[in-house]
Design an enzyme around this catalytic site. Structure first.
Site, PDB file in Angstrom:
ATOM      1  CD1 TRP A 160     -13.385  38.712   4.557  1.00  0.00           C
ATOM      2  CD2 TRP A 160     -12.810  36.629   4.037  1.00  0.00           C
ATOM      3  NE1 TRP A 160     -14.147  37.876   5.308  1.00  0.00           N
ATOM      4  CE2 TRP A 160     -13.827  36.585   5.010  1.00  0.00           C
ATOM      5  CE3 TRP A 160     -12.282  35.432   3.553  1.00  0.00           C
ATOM      6  CZ2 TRP A 160     -14.324  35.398   5.512  1.00  0.00           C
ATOM      7  CZ3 TRP A 160     -12.784  34.248   4.061  1.00  0.00           C
ATOM      8  CH2 TRP A 160     -13.787  34.242   5.021  1.00  0.00           C
ATOM      9  CD  GLU A 174     -13.162  46.512  -5.503  1.00  0.00           C
ATOM     10  OE1 GLU A 174     -13.578  47.575  -5.972  1.00  0.00           O
ATOM     11  OE2 GLU A 174     -12.151  45.916  -5.912  1.00  0.00           O
ATOM     12  N   GLY A 175     -18.204  45.448  -2.007  1.00  0.00           N
ATOM     13  CA  GLY A 175     -19.611  45.737  -1.754  1.00  0.00           C
ATOM     14  C   GLY A 175     -20.490  44.705  -2.437  1.00  0.00           C
ATOM     15  CD  GLN A 183     -38.151  29.149 -33.098  1.00  0.00           C
ATOM     16  OE1 GLN A 183     -39.107  29.116 -32.320  1.00  0.00           O
ATOM     17  NE2 GLN A 183     -38.272  29.578 -34.330  1.00  0.00           N
ATOM     18  CG  LEU A 198     -11.939  48.481   4.266  1.00  0.00           C
ATOM     19  CD1 LEU A 198     -11.531  49.635   5.170  1.00  0.00           C
ATOM     20  CD2 LEU A 198     -12.695  49.045   3.045  1.00  0.00           C
ATOM     21  N   GLY A 206     -17.382  43.482   7.368  1.00  0.00           N
ATOM     22  CA  GLY A 206     -17.265  43.289   5.920  1.00  0.00           C
ATOM     23  C   GLY A 206     -18.154  44.302   5.231  1.00  0.00           C
TER      24      GLY A 206
END
Ligand SMILES: Cc1cc2nc3c(=O)[nH]c(=O)nc-3n(C[C@H](O)[C@H](O)[C@H](O)COP(=O)(O)OP(=O)(O)OC[C@H]3O[C@@H](n4cnc5c(N)ncnc54)[C@H](O)[C@@H]3O)c2cc1C
Length: 386
Positions: free
Chosen positions: A161, A366-367, A282, A129, A135
């Protein structure tokens, strides 16, 4: 042994619990010990193909390629694989993402031709895509598919990509067919590796091993039967596919984060320091508490989104919340684990050093996180106006 108490959550059924246990045992025996491949495209490709074969032989690929996809099974599988071996998760996920549009919208002919091969590991799949200039703003893709007199489509342009680029046998490719401006003028096609006019222009090396490439299409002719769904519906189809797989990126991030926490716990419990162990201090306990709480919060969002999708609801907002929270949390958890391991945490090949490299891209692909924020806000504002 990682914390598995989340398997009792009400989002999951007994079949999910059984699958998660079986896969956990298989992954620990079959893939956990595999080394990172040598730094060459050939070694990386061979490693990924081997992983696809192992996953197919183990019967696990059905979770990514089944029809319909059960998103909780997809998520549990990705989480468990990512815990043991990030590339195994990647190989698994790409079989699903690369063939998802065919499963969801393909003709009977396309489904018959490709899905059995993807499911049995004989065909490696890819999803093409993104482009150099498109992008995050992916509706701007420029690659074209022009129908000529013979009825074929002719593809021209570039993709970049692209995961499994160079390794895949079959690519789902999105191109502009021009039925309308912007997102409504895009269509999806299946393109076989080796089709004349299609070539791998460049392999791209990234922070963690991952087959990635820039693809070039120059007068690449595909038959009209390669069209997935209707002309002009490609963008919708890409978004529907991503709706399923976006939640699973959150699950992969959870697997990486849980592994980092397990490594940090093991190191803190055994590292002598200031007359006690690192875990007795701690400040360490505060960090561990933050890590575990962040993981549970992200897991709740992830399995909420997966469950909701499996009930048949839309999950645009929920998937975006899950992806954003889980990937950002995983980054923080892994960074804290590296810090806790001290110098050992930055030794090349050490488990937390690998995780540190492997998690980074999840906040981008994917975003990116910022895109998830936009999606969440857009959904909220839509509801507020309704
Ligand atoms: C390892 C990897 C694998 C990939 N695999 C695939 C694949 O298989 N198939 C495929 O098609 N693509 C793939 N991609 C591409 C990926 O989807 C894109 O990288 C992603 O969509 C971002 O696009 P971009 O890289 O062009 O960054 P750009 O679009 O240039 O965005 C850059 C940055 O801008 C910021 N940003 C974005 N929107 C906004 C906003 N509205 N406001 C403020 N800031 C914003 C974000 O931080 C973003 O990271 C992969 C990427 C990677 C890294």
């Amino acid at each position: 042994m990682p914390d598995r108490s989340y398997l009792r959550w009400p989002f999951l059924d007994d079949e999910h619990r059984t699958l998660a246990d079986d896969l956990q045992a298989w992954a620990a025996a079959e893939i956990a010990g595999l080394e990172e491949p040598a730094a060459s495209d050939e070694a990386l490709d061979a490693h990924c193909r081997d992983l696809v074969t192992r996953l197919a032989d183990g019967g696990w690929l059905a979770a990514a390629t089944g029809e319909p996809i059960d998103v909780r099974t997809l998520c549990l599988t990705r989480e468990t694989l990512a815990y043991h071996h990030a590339l195994a998760d990647f190989a698994f996920a790409m079989q699903g993402l690369g063939s998802g549009a065919i499963s969801l919208f393909g003709s009977d002919d396309l489904r018959l031709r490709y899905l059995p091969g993807v499911a049995d590991g004989g065909l490696v799949a890819a999803f093409a895509l993104s482009e150099p200039e498109a992008g995050s703003d992916v509706a701007q893709i420029a690659m074209t598919a022009r129908r000529d007199g013979s009825g074929d489509y002719v593809l021209d342009g570039e993709k970049t990509w692209i995961s499994n680029g160079g390794l895949a046998d079959v690519y789902t490719v999105f191109a502009r067919t021009g039925e309308a401006p912007g997102a409504r003028g895009i269509s999806a096609f299946v393109v076989d590796a080796g089709t004349p006019g299609f070539e791998i222009a460049e392999r791209i090396e990234v922070i963690a091993p991952h087959p990635l490439a820039r693809l070039a299409f120059r007068g690449c002719r595909v038959p009209a039967g390669s069209l997935i769904g209707a002309p002009g519906e490609g963008f919708k189809l890409a978004m529907r596919t991503l709706d399923v797989f976006r939640t699973s990126v959150a699950a992969a991030a959870l697997g990486l984060a849980r592994r980092a926490l397990a490594e940090a716990l093991a190191r803190a419990a055994t590292r002598p320091m200031f007359g006690a162990t690192l875990a007795d201090l701690q400040i360490t306990q505060s960090k561990l508490a933050q890590m575990a709480t962040g993981i549970d919060a992200a897991a709740l969002l992830t399995y909420r989104a997966a469950w909701q999708r499996d009930q048949g609801g839309t999950v645009t907002r929920e998937a975006a919340m899950a992806k954003m929270t889980a990937t950002e949390t995983a980054q923080r958890v892994i960074d804290a684990a590296v810090q806790m391991c001290g110098a050992m945490g930055v030794v090349s090949g050490a488990p937390v050093e690998r995780l540190y490299r492997e998690v980074r891209a999840l906040r981008i692909y994917e975003g990116a996180t910022e895109v998830q924020e936009l999606i969440i806000a857009r959904e909220l504002l839509k509801e507020a106006k309704a």
